[in-house]
Design a protein around this motif. Structure first.
Motif, mmCIF file in Angstrom:
data_model
loop_
_atom_site.group_PDB
_atom_site.id
_atom_site.type_symbol
_atom_site.label_atom_id
_atom_site.label_comp_id
_atom_site.label_asym_id
_atom_site.label_seq_id
_atom_site.Cartn_x
_atom_site.Cartn_y
_atom_site.Cartn_z
ATOM 1 N N ARG A 1 27.341 41.937 55.806
ATOM 2 C CA ARG A 1 28.279 40.839 56.145
ATOM 3 C C ARG A 1 28.715 40.035 55.991
ATOM 4 N NH1 ARG A 1 23.574 38.507 59.653
ATOM 5 N NH2 ARG A 1 21.715 39.745 58.526
ATOM 6 N N HIS A 2 30.441 39.789 56.059
ATOM 7 C CA HIS A 2 30.469 39.100 55.300
ATOM 8 C C HIS A 2 31.475 37.447 55.894
ATOM 9 C CE1 HIS A 2 31.214 42.800 53.027
ATOM 10 N NE2 HIS A 2 31.150 41.359 51.731
ATOM 11 N N ASP A 3 31.741 36.352 55.549
ATOM 12 C CA ASP A 3 31.662 35.329 56.325
ATOM 13 C C ASP A 3 33.342 34.977 55.698
ATOM 14 O OD1 ASP A 3 31.186 34.170 54.374
ATOM 15 O OD2 ASP A 3 29.235 33.090 55.423
ATOM 16 N N GLU A 4 33.401 33.694 55.637
ATOM 17 C CA GLU A 4 35.299 32.482 54.444
ATOM 18 C C GLU A 4 34.840 32.367 53.679
ATOM 19 O OE1 GLU A 4 31.940 29.900 56.894
ATOM 20 O OE2 GLU A 4 32.821 31.027 57.484
ATOM 21 N N MET A 5 33.136 32.804 52.921
ATOM 22 C CA MET A 5 32.814 32.614 51.809
ATOM 23 C C MET A 5 32.593 34.090 51.156
ATOM 24 S SD MET A 5 31.226 29.054 51.935
ATOM 25 C CE MET A 5 31.218 28.720 50.510
ATOM 26 N N GLY A 6 32.705 35.151 52.213
ATOM 27 C CA GLY A 6 32.037 35.990 50.949
ATOM 28 C C GLY A 6 31.261 36.574 51.872
ATOM 29 N N LEU A 7 30.462 37.680 50.934
ATOM 30 C CA LEU A 7 29.020 38.201 51.271
ATOM 31 C C LEU A 7 28.277 37.195 51.834
ATOM 32 C CD1 LEU A 7 27.840 41.348 51.289
ATOM 33 C CD2 LEU A 7 26.700 40.108 48.837
ATOM 34 N N SER A 8 27.547 37.493 52.329
ATOM 35 C CA SER A 8 27.005 36.562 53.432
ATOM 36 C C SER A 8 25.647 37.250 53.330
ATOM 37 C CB SER A 8 27.155 36.079 55.107
ATOM 38 O OG SER A 8 27.414 37.393 55.627
ATOM 39 N N ALA A 9 25.551 38.503 54.006
ATOM 40 C CA ALA A 9 24.059 39.037 54.308
ATOM 41 C C ALA A 9 24.193 40.224 54.433
ATOM 42 C CB ALA A 9 23.548 38.733 55.711
ATOM 43 N N TYR A 10 23.045 41.319 54.068
ATOM 44 C CA TYR A 10 22.410 42.684 53.719
ATOM 45 C C TYR A 10 21.382 42.839 54.343
ATOM 46 C CZ TYR A 10 22.025 42.433 49.419
ATOM 47 O OH TYR A 10 21.493 42.491 47.695
ATOM 48 N N ARG A 11 21.140 44.034 54.182
ATOM 49 C CA ARG A 11 19.746 45.218 54.160
ATOM 50 C C ARG A 11 19.652 45.919 53.783
ATOM 51 N NH1 ARG A 11 17.723 47.803 58.402
ATOM 52 N NH2 ARG A 11 19.315 48.547 59.812
ATOM 53 N N PHE A 12 18.468 46.297 52.902
ATOM 54 C CA PHE A 12 18.007 47.375 52.143
ATOM 55 C C PHE A 12 17.062 48.334 51.936
ATOM 56 C CE2 PHE A 12 17.207 43.585 50.497
ATOM 57 C CZ PHE A 12 15.679 43.869 50.069
ATOM 58 N N ILE A 13 16.796 48.947 51.182
ATOM 59 C CA ILE A 13 15.610 50.256 51.361
ATOM 60 C C ILE A 13 15.918 49.920 49.655
ATOM 61 C CG2 ILE A 13 15.142 52.600 52.246
ATOM 62 C CD1 ILE A 13 15.742 50.970 53.961
ATOM 63 N N VAL A 14 14.366 49.561 49.411
ATOM 64 C CA VAL A 14 13.669 49.988 47.890
ATOM 65 C C VAL A 14 12.320 50.670 47.886
ATOM 66 C CG1 VAL A 14 12.798 48.954 46.045
ATOM 67 C CG2 VAL A 14 14.562 47.233 47.247
ATOM 68 N N ASN A 15 12.970 52.035 46.955
ATOM 69 C CA ASN A 15 11.437 53.120 46.612
ATOM 70 C C ASN A 15 10.945 52.079 45.336
ATOM 71 O OD1 ASN A 15 10.045 55.197 45.829
ATOM 72 N ND2 ASN A 15 10.555 55.299 47.573
ATOM 73 N N THR A 16 10.017 51.627 45.482
ATOM 74 C CA THR A 16 9.325 51.458 44.691
ATOM 75 C C THR A 16 7.731 52.753 44.839
ATOM 76 O OG1 THR A 16 9.871 49.114 44.423
ATOM 77 C CG2 THR A 16 7.577 49.189 43.440
ATOM 78 N N ALA A 17 6.967 52.732 43.962
ATOM 79 C CA ALA A 17 5.513 53.509 43.354
ATOM 80 C C ALA A 17 5.850 54.710 44.716
ATOM 81 C CB ALA A 17 4.702 52.567 43.902
ATOM 82 N N GLY A 18 6.764 55.463 44.851
ATOM 83 C CA GLY A 18 7.053 56.295 45.895
ATOM 84 C C GLY A 18 6.926 55.640 47.640
ATOM 85 N N ARG A 19 6.982 54.651 47.836
ATOM 86 C CA ARG A 19 7.245 54.199 48.945
ATOM 87 C C ARG A 19 8.266 53.540 49.204
ATOM 88 N NH1 ARG A 19 3.715 49.306 51.635
ATOM 89 N NH2 ARG A 19 4.421 49.730 53.671
ATOM 90 N N ASP A 20 8.991 53.813 50.109
ATOM 91 C CA ASP A 20 9.974 53.593 50.689
ATOM 92 C C ASP A 20 10.111 51.472 51.280
ATOM 93 O OD1 ASP A 20 11.525 54.840 50.293
ATOM 94 O OD2 ASP A 20 12.478 55.264 52.341
ATOM 95 N N TYR A 21 10.775 50.491 50.918
ATOM 96 C CA TYR A 21 10.204 49.041 51.224
ATOM 97 C C TYR A 21 11.491 48.824 51.674
ATOM 98 C CZ TYR A 21 6.049 49.168 48.531
ATOM 99 O OH TYR A 21 4.838 49.671 48.050
ATOM 100 N N GLU A 22 11.943 48.201 53.182
ATOM 101 C CA GLU A 22 13.090 47.527 53.810
ATOM 102 C C GLU A 22 12.951 46.181 53.189
ATOM 103 O OE1 GLU A 22 15.766 47.564 58.244
ATOM 104 O OE2 GLU A 22 14.038 49.299 57.823
ATOM 105 N N GLY A 23 14.202 45.762 53.235
ATOM 106 C CA GLY A 23 14.676 43.987 53.105
ATOM 107 C C GLY A 23 15.250 43.209 53.614
#
Length: 143
Positions: free
Chosen positions: A42-64
């Motif tokens: 997501r972007h707003d008038e000031m630029g990048l404002s938010a996003y969701r991500f998936i990270v894989n740590t120690a063989g497991r996916d984490y959503e944030g």
């Protein structure tokens, strides 16, 4: 359990304005912390404002998620990060350095809850091991 803090500084040939433009791309931020996928940017008038991500740590996916909590163009931008296991923030500071820039990246993170505290040493160990290379990739993506 206390959190962890990681800090790295890098030089780039890109001027501060170009670096700032790079910070407005969620994919650039994805280089930090082993992010494998970026979603719902997501972007707003000031630029990048938010996003969701998936990270894989120690063989497991984490959503944030990441939400911009501070912006001072073209000098500093802060993203608050949170998942079911950890929360923290990433602060990127850009300073002119000759024709290019010096970029400082600060990452702080802490476990969320008792169960997260048990796996936090594994997560923080993986982040610590990969952080210098992640910052190299992050700064390269700014130019």
């Amino acid at each position: 359990m206390p959190g962890e803090r990681y800090q790295e500084r890098r030089q780039t040939d890109a001027p501060p304005e170009t670096c700032w433009e790079g910070l407005q791309r969620a994919e650039t931020w994805g280089a930090i912390g082993g992010v494998e996928r970026i979603l719902d940017v997501r972007h707003d008038e000031m630029g990048l404002s938010a996003y969701r991500f998936i990270v894989n740590t120690a063989g497991r996916d984490y959503e944030g998620s990441a939400i911009r909590t501070k912006t001072d163009p073209p000098k500093q931008m802060e993203m608050s990060i949170s998942s079911t296991e950890v929360r923290g923030r990433i602060v990127v500071t850009i300073e002119p350095a000759g024709p290019g820039s010096e970029v400082e990246v600060n990452l702080t993170m802490e476990p969320v809850g008792l169960l997260s505290a048990l796996v936090f040493p594994i997560i923080s160990g993986a982040v610590a091991k990969g952080f210098p290379a992640a910052v190299n990739q992050f700064v390269a993506g700014l130019g």
